[in-house]
Scaffold this active site. Sequence first.
Site, PDB file in Angstrom:
ATOM      1  N   ARG A 121      46.651  39.894  76.928  1.00  0.00           N
ATOM      2  CA  ARG A 121      46.600  41.102  77.751  1.00  0.00           C
ATOM      3  C   ARG A 121      46.916  42.309  76.870  1.00  0.00           C
ATOM      4  O   ARG A 121      47.752  42.245  75.965  1.00  0.00           O
ATOM      5  CB  ARG A 121      47.657  41.032  78.879  1.00  0.00           C
ATOM      6  CG  ARG A 121      47.245  40.134  80.031  1.00  0.00           C
ATOM      7  CD  ARG A 121      46.104  40.732  80.819  1.00  0.00           C
ATOM      8  NE  ARG A 121      45.797  39.971  82.027  1.00  0.00           N
ATOM      9  CZ  ARG A 121      44.918  38.976  82.083  1.00  0.00           C
ATOM     10  NH1 ARG A 121      44.292  38.584  80.962  1.00  0.00           N
ATOM     11  NH2 ARG A 121      44.665  38.346  83.213  1.00  0.00           N
ATOM     12  N   GLU A 172      41.578  48.624  80.950  1.00  0.00           N
ATOM     13  CA  GLU A 172      40.205  48.115  80.949  1.00  0.00           C
ATOM     14  C   GLU A 172      39.468  48.580  82.211  1.00  0.00           C
ATOM     15  O   GLU A 172      40.096  48.686  83.263  1.00  0.00           O
ATOM     16  CB  GLU A 172      40.240  46.574  80.939  1.00  0.00           C
ATOM     17  CG  GLU A 172      40.803  45.965  79.692  1.00  0.00           C
ATOM     18  CD  GLU A 172      40.912  44.454  79.799  1.00  0.00           C
ATOM     19  OE1 GLU A 172      40.345  43.875  80.736  1.00  0.00           O
ATOM     20  OE2 GLU A 172      41.583  43.857  78.967  1.00  0.00           O
ATOM     21  N   HIS A 182      36.638  41.731  77.294  1.00  0.00           N
ATOM     22  CA  HIS A 182      37.396  40.727  78.067  1.00  0.00           C
ATOM     23  C   HIS A 182      36.499  39.546  78.441  1.00  0.00           C
ATOM     24  O   HIS A 182      36.238  39.275  79.612  1.00  0.00           O
ATOM     25  CB  HIS A 182      38.008  41.368  79.309  1.00  0.00           C
ATOM     26  CG  HIS A 182      39.145  40.578  79.880  1.00  0.00           C
ATOM     27  ND1 HIS A 182      40.197  41.147  80.570  1.00  0.00           N
ATOM     28  CD2 HIS A 182      39.417  39.266  79.871  1.00  0.00           C
ATOM     29  CE1 HIS A 182      41.032  40.214  80.971  1.00  0.00           C
ATOM     30  NE2 HIS A 182      40.579  39.055  80.563  1.00  0.00           N
TER      31      HIS A 182
HETATM   32  C1  8YV Z   1      39.019  36.556  83.500  1.00  0.00           C
HETATM   33  C2  8YV Z   1      41.433  36.384  82.848  1.00  0.00           C
HETATM   34  O1  8YV Z   1      38.544  37.615  82.744  1.00  0.00           O
HETATM   35  O2  8YV Z   1      42.222  34.236  83.296  1.00  0.00           O
HETATM   36  C3  8YV Z   1      42.455  35.446  83.332  1.00  0.00           C
HETATM   37  O3  8YV Z   1      43.518  35.926  83.772  1.00  0.00           O
HETATM   38  O4  8YV Z   1      41.715  37.494  82.565  1.00  0.00           O
HETATM   39  C4  8YV Z   1      40.058  35.911  82.663  1.00  0.00           C
HETATM   40  O5  8YV Z   1      39.925  34.539  82.813  1.00  0.00           O
HETATM   41  C5  8YV Z   1      39.316  37.149  84.833  1.00  0.00           C
HETATM   42  O6  8YV Z   1      40.221  36.422  85.555  1.00  0.00           O
HETATM   43  C6  8YV Z   1      37.969  37.308  85.547  1.00  0.00           C
HETATM   44  O7  8YV Z   1      38.088  37.497  86.895  1.00  0.00           O
END
Ligand code: 8YV
Length: 320
Positions: A232, A261, A279
């Site tokens: 993150r 983002e 991402h």
């Molecule tokens: C995805 C993520 O980009 O797992 C996470 O927390 O950030 C990623 O897997 C996101 O959840 C897409 O909705």
Amino acid sequence: MPQTILLVEPMLDQIEARLDADFEVLRLYDPHAQEAVNARLTDIRAVVTGGGTGLSREWFDKLPNLGLVAINGVGTDKVDLDLAAARNVHVSTTPDVLTDDVADIGMGLIIATLRQFGTGERLVRQGRWAAGTRLALGQSLRGKRLGVVGLGQIGAALASRATAFGMQIGYFNRSPRQIEQNWERFASPGELAGWSDVLAICVAGVSQTASMIDAHVLAALGPEGFLVNIARGSIIDENALLTALENRTIAGAGLDVFLNEPKIDPRFAALDNVVLLPHQGSATVQTRMAMGQLVLDNLSAFFAGRTPPTSVVPLSGRGQ
Ligand code: 8YV
């Protein structure tokens, strides 16, 4: 009458088709659906959202009958888990199924950063190679020291990949881990950075890890060091990172996540020693199908009166 759910961000078409078949889906991201969403707030029992998006306190307050936030991801940093527990709202995630793809992106960013994939691609595409410009030599991975901040499932999967590329592994992890490999544990991110040629951020983005990678850690990584972030943006003091990249007090970075983002700091675009991805960690058809199936499993368990199988919020009482 099908149960009403709120979908905060788009999912794989096949998964959205299953949601539409089983539920009345109100799409928060659909500008034409805003009136319907606002008219049905009390009917919304479950929200489906992404790890990078979560659900704000404002939306918790708007949904009096909310019982489940189903995250299509593993990151819970954008959901107030204490608030969820206090409201007796389950929060579910999609663990395990995305580990390999996120670790692959981490390995890809290590290779792309040390071997200058971004700079090289621009050199060719802009015709400068044809005009005689040559790319500076890159860095081999073999023998380099990879420091993994956060040796959870993804960190360990990345370390295993890097081992296959001939890298030595060190790590920082708050809690001790029983590991079979001869990976060296360090007492702090700063000590790990001082040992590392590449520092990979794989730790969860929670309040305890906010700005964990600060100017001091970056200084310890040093002018020949590289940073990779697949966790993150909040874990890094982003101004300190940009300053270190601009002044080349670190050699470069490979980043899949950022603060704010997708509207990231424009200073990144002016740098030629970073590889930037939007991402993409879990963004493959196969993994998003598996994640979506877990979201569907959690929704069906919740509406059947059972505890969602991957709920991370221990609830007392109804939960339903
Ligand atoms: C995805 C993520 O980009 O797992 C996470 O927390 O950030 C990623 O897997 C996101 O959840 C897409 O909705």
